[in-house]
Design an enzyme around this catalytic site. Sequence first.
Site, short mmCIF file in Angstrom:
data_model
loop_
_atom_site.label_atom_id
_atom_site.label_comp_id
_atom_site.label_asym_id
_atom_site.label_seq_id
_atom_site.Cartn_x
_atom_site.Cartn_y
_atom_site.Cartn_z
N HIS A 1 0.74 -4.07 -2.21
CA HIS A 1 1.10 -2.89 -1.39
C HIS A 1 0.21 -1.78 -2.03
O HIS A 1 -0.36 -1.06 -1.23
CB HIS A 1 2.59 -2.71 -1.64
CG HIS A 1 2.87 -1.53 -0.69
ND1 HIS A 1 3.60 -1.49 0.53
CD2 HIS A 1 2.55 -0.03 -0.95
CE1 HIS A 1 3.97 -0.42 1.19
NE2 HIS A 1 3.31 0.51 0.07
N GLU A 2 0.40 -1.45 -3.34
CA GLU A 2 -0.18 -0.42 -3.83
C GLU A 2 -1.96 -0.51 -3.67
O GLU A 2 -2.67 0.38 -3.39
CB GLU A 2 -0.14 -0.30 -5.17
CG GLU A 2 1.33 0.38 -5.33
CD GLU A 2 1.58 1.64 -4.94
OE1 GLU A 2 0.73 2.66 -4.56
OE2 GLU A 2 2.67 1.95 -4.15
N HIS B 1 -3.79 0.33 -0.51
CA HIS B 1 -4.01 1.68 -0.43
C HIS B 1 -5.14 1.95 -0.91
O HIS B 1 -5.91 2.64 -0.08
CB HIS B 1 -2.79 2.55 -0.84
CG HIS B 1 -1.25 2.52 -0.27
ND1 HIS B 1 -1.43 2.35 1.04
CD2 HIS B 1 -0.24 2.24 -0.63
CE1 HIS B 1 0.00 2.33 1.31
NE2 HIS B 1 0.52 2.23 0.25
#
Length: 226
Positions: A22-23, A26
């Site tokens: 998820h991170e 980004h």
Amino acid sequence: MQQTILQAAALIVPLIIAIVFHEVAHGWVARALGDPTAHERRRLSLNPLRHVDPVGTILVPGGLALAGIPAFGWAKPVPVDQRRLRNPRYGMMAVAAAGPLTNLVLATVGAVALGLLIRAQPSGGVAQFAVLSVSSFIFINVSLALFNLLPIPPFDGSHIVEGLLPRPAARAYARLRPFGFPLLFILLLVIPYFWPSLGVMRNVVMPPVLWTLGHFDDLVRVIAGV
């Protein structure tokens, strides 16, 4: 004791994978859209040690998942400099959406893997652990994706809403960002404690999580041929 350790492992490992991807998503999207900050700070690595926050990545979401509540958590934030994006307004929306979308892609991969696993009809403790781990992986990724879409700073949903609002309204909305964590504390802990029927998790997050998980269950059944 051994059973507890296996249950914890079946939650913690999928949890770390979900949050790290998820991170990093980004940062990958930010770099593609003109901001190399995460790359410059060596945060585009999938090495969990670069991203894991012991409390936010393991203890909080792990405890929620064990309780059967949609898991949310956080890692060390991947740095994104909105000013370096080629289109700061819409670029930031894309960067924010990348995390939840990645979790939904991972949940899809997990559903396919679980369907194939069930179709193979394995037996034994290892097979049971694999089914539990992949099931947890799907649940955690769906929960993280939808929880992070809440329009409350600093969640990803707040950046998406900010990009959709007219500029004057977006500037006013952005001023709420410093109050995001106190607001989360009130919404997620204080209100459910005193007024359980008004809980955000129960009324806002859980229904779409269960609805989405139902569709992933359908995919699992199709792949498994049951």
